[in-house]
Every structure is written in C-alpha cells, then in structure tokens.
Design a protein around this motif. Structure first.
Motif, mmCIF file in Angstrom:
data_model
loop_
_atom_site.group_PDB
_atom_site.id
_atom_site.type_symbol
_atom_site.label_atom_id
_atom_site.label_comp_id
_atom_site.label_asym_id
_atom_site.label_seq_id
_atom_site.Cartn_x
_atom_site.Cartn_y
_atom_site.Cartn_z
ATOM 1 N N ALA A 1 68.063 70.791 79.515
ATOM 2 C CA ALA A 1 68.658 71.718 78.544
ATOM 3 C C ALA A 1 69.934 72.333 79.106
ATOM 4 N N THR A 2 69.940 72.636 80.384
ATOM 5 C CA THR A 2 71.140 73.174 81.023
ATOM 6 C C THR A 2 72.278 72.162 80.962
ATOM 7 N N ALA A 3 71.958 70.901 81.249
ATOM 8 C CA ALA A 3 72.984 69.856 81.201
ATOM 9 C C ALA A 3 73.554 69.720 79.784
ATOM 10 N N ARG B 1 79.022 74.539 76.487
ATOM 11 C CA ARG B 1 79.145 75.877 75.904
ATOM 12 C C ARG B 1 79.375 76.934 76.973
ATOM 13 N N LEU B 2 79.192 76.541 78.245
ATOM 14 C CA LEU B 2 79.350 77.500 79.334
ATOM 15 C C LEU B 2 80.693 77.394 80.029
ATOM 16 N N LEU C 1 73.583 71.036 69.121
ATOM 17 C CA LEU C 1 72.532 71.085 70.141
ATOM 18 C C LEU C 1 71.304 70.263 69.767
ATOM 19 N N LEU C 2 70.889 70.310 68.517
ATOM 20 C CA LEU C 2 69.699 69.571 68.094
ATOM 21 C C LEU C 2 69.902 68.072 68.243
ATOM 22 N N TYR C 3 70.996 67.562 67.695
ATOM 23 C CA TYR C 3 71.241 66.115 67.771
ATOM 24 C C TYR C 3 71.507 65.668 69.206
ATOM 25 N N SER C 4 72.179 66.516 69.970
ATOM 26 C CA SER C 4 72.409 66.196 71.380
ATOM 27 C C SER C 4 71.090 66.102 72.130
ATOM 28 N N CYS C 5 70.212 67.062 71.869
ATOM 29 C CA CYS C 5 68.893 67.065 72.508
ATOM 30 C C CYS C 5 68.127 65.790 72.169
ATOM 31 N N LEU C 6 68.090 65.440 70.908
ATOM 32 C CA LEU C 6 67.350 64.244 70.484
ATOM 33 C C LEU C 6 67.932 62.974 71.090
ATOM 34 N N LEU C 7 69.254 62.861 71.113
ATOM 35 C CA LEU C 7 69.879 61.654 71.654
ATOM 36 C C LEU C 7 69.695 61.556 73.164
ATOM 37 N N VAL C 8 69.836 62.671 73.868
ATOM 38 C CA VAL C 8 69.659 62.643 75.326
ATOM 39 C C VAL C 8 68.201 62.325 75.685
ATOM 40 N N ILE C 9 67.251 62.895 74.967
ATOM 41 C CA ILE C 9 65.840 62.584 75.230
ATOM 42 C C ILE C 9 65.559 61.115 74.918
ATOM 43 N N PHE C 10 66.158 60.593 73.855
ATOM 44 C CA PHE C 10 65.992 59.171 73.539
ATOM 45 C C PHE C 10 66.570 58.310 74.660
ATOM 46 N N SER D 1 66.959 76.494 72.696
ATOM 47 C CA SER D 1 66.861 77.619 71.754
ATOM 48 C C SER D 1 67.081 78.943 72.477
ATOM 49 N N LEU D 2 66.455 79.097 73.626
ATOM 50 C CA LEU D 2 66.637 80.306 74.432
ATOM 51 C C LEU D 2 68.102 80.479 74.825
ATOM 52 N N PHE D 3 68.728 79.399 75.298
ATOM 53 C CA PHE D 3 70.142 79.468 75.687
ATOM 54 C C PHE D 3 71.025 79.794 74.485
ATOM 55 N N HIS D 4 70.743 79.148 73.358
ATOM 56 C CA HIS D 4 71.559 79.347 72.154
ATOM 57 C C HIS D 4 71.491 80.799 71.675
ATOM 58 N N TYR D 5 70.289 81.346 71.579
ATOM 59 C CA TYR D 5 70.165 82.722 71.094
ATOM 60 C C TYR D 5 70.667 83.727 72.123
ATOM 61 N N SER D 6 70.550 83.405 73.404
ATOM 62 C CA SER D 6 71.154 84.256 74.431
ATOM 63 C C SER D 6 72.666 84.253 74.302
ATOM 64 N N GLU D 7 73.230 83.085 74.004
ATOM 65 C CA GLU D 7 74.671 82.979 73.793
ATOM 66 C C GLU D 7 75.103 83.810 72.583
ATOM 67 N N LEU D 8 74.332 83.753 71.494
ATOM 68 C CA LEU D 8 74.672 84.540 70.306
ATOM 69 C C LEU D 8 74.658 86.038 70.613
ATOM 70 N N ILE D 9 73.655 86.487 71.343
ATOM 71 C CA ILE D 9 73.577 87.906 71.711
ATOM 72 C C ILE D 9 74.732 88.281 72.625
ATOM 73 N N TYR D 10 75.014 87.426 73.606
ATOM 74 C CA TYR D 10 76.122 87.678 74.531
ATOM 75 C C TYR D 10 77.443 87.781 73.771
ATOM 76 N N ASN D 11 77.656 86.866 72.841
ATOM 77 C CA ASN D 11 78.917 86.845 72.094
ATOM 78 C C ASN D 11 79.077 88.060 71.178
ATOM 79 N N GLN D 12 77.963 88.654 70.746
ATOM 80 C CA GLN D 12 78.055 89.863 69.931
ATOM 81 C C GLN D 12 78.604 91.040 70.722
ATOM 82 N N PHE D 13 78.333 91.055 72.031
ATOM 83 C CA PHE D 13 78.756 92.179 72.859
ATOM 84 C C PHE D 13 80.021 91.898 73.660
#
Length: 161
Positions: free
Chosen positions: A29-31, A36-37, A87-96, A137-149
């Motif tokens: 997930a980090t990779a 985004r980082l 992120l969703l499609y990337s996750c699915l393709l990388v896992i495949f 999902s954790l990274f994505h929502y953490s990013e959304l919270i970070y970007n709000q502030f």
C-alpha cells in the motif's frame, strides 16, 4: 535529510517486524501511495525497495528469484499508481501482477504443480488484497484530513526533504 522523513522510514521498517498475519503488511500500500507523497519518481520506487531490503536482512530468507520478483512488483507499484491515478484500480492491478508474477516465481523455484501453486496462493493473496486496500484507505483518509489543515500544495515527503 529531515528527521521526520527518517521517522517515516523507520516506522515502515518496524511495520515489517510487528506481529501481523502473513501477507498483511502496509508495504505494498505504501508503494502504491508513494506518488501522492512525493513528486520525485526515484523516491517513489526506491523508498519501498530500500525498506524491504533493509528489513529483509533481519527476517527469514526468501528464495532469490522470488525475492527479486517481489522487489520488481514494489518497483512498478508506484509507476502503475502514477499512470492510472486511481488508488482502487492501482491496488487491483498491482495485486493481480503480484498474483501472476510472484506466484509464477514460486512455481519456477519450487517446481511444483502450476495449478496447485496458484490455487494455494489465493488465500494468501486475498489477505494481501484486503490489507493493501485497508492500508490504502487509511492513507487516503489521512491524506484528506492532512490536506484540510494544510494550505500548501507541496506533497508530504517533499516537505521533509
């Protein structure tokens, strides 16, 4: 190099040693999340590989061809994520890709039955899919919270370097 950046690297290395179930790790997930980082394409691919290489010195040895195949998946994951930009499609393709190439490498290294290897891999790779999805999902929502502030347009790791 900033201390905060070093802390991120150390936390990710430590994540390889805590008692998570097999194939339940934040590393893939980090990779996938790296584009985004940071905008630095070299860091996007080489930070996850560096973390795997460093932490693998202290973990159980893996067959060299399997390990190199795994590293290649970690190398291409940020590239796939950057190109697809979802992120969703990337996750699915990388896992495949993981399922096809890493298990193919296991088949070549072990010499077992092709069908047995791939069928046996389904539960492990399903756990990898679930963990990668949860961490993304954790990274994505953490990013959304970070970007709000944060009002800057600079990516998180780019701020540390």
């Amino acid at each position: 190099m900033n201390r905060n950046f070093l802390y991120i690297i150390l936390i990710l290395i430590a994540s390889r040693f805590i008692g998570l179930p097999p194939n339940f790790s934040p590393m893939l997930a980090t990779a996938i999340f790296m584009p985004r980082l940071t905008n630095n394409k070299y860091l996007q691919s080489f930070i996850p590989i560096l973390i795997i290489l460093v932490s693998n010195f202290f973990l159980e040895a893996v067959n060299t061809s399997i390990f190199l195949t795994m590293l290649s998946i970690f190398f291409i994951a940020p590239i796939v994520s950057r190109v697809i930009n979802n992120l969703l499609y990337s996750c699915l393709l990388v896992i495949f890709c993981w399922f096809i190439f890493v298990n193919g490498s296991v088949w070549i290294a072990s010499g077992g039955s092709f069908v047995t290897i791939y069928i046996g891999a389904v539960p492990f790779d399903f756990k990898l899919l679930i963990s990668t999805g949860l961490y993304l999902s954790l990274f994505h929502y953490s990013e959304l919270i970070y970007n709000q502030f944060d009002s800057s347009n600079q990516k998180l790791i780019d701020r540390f370097i």
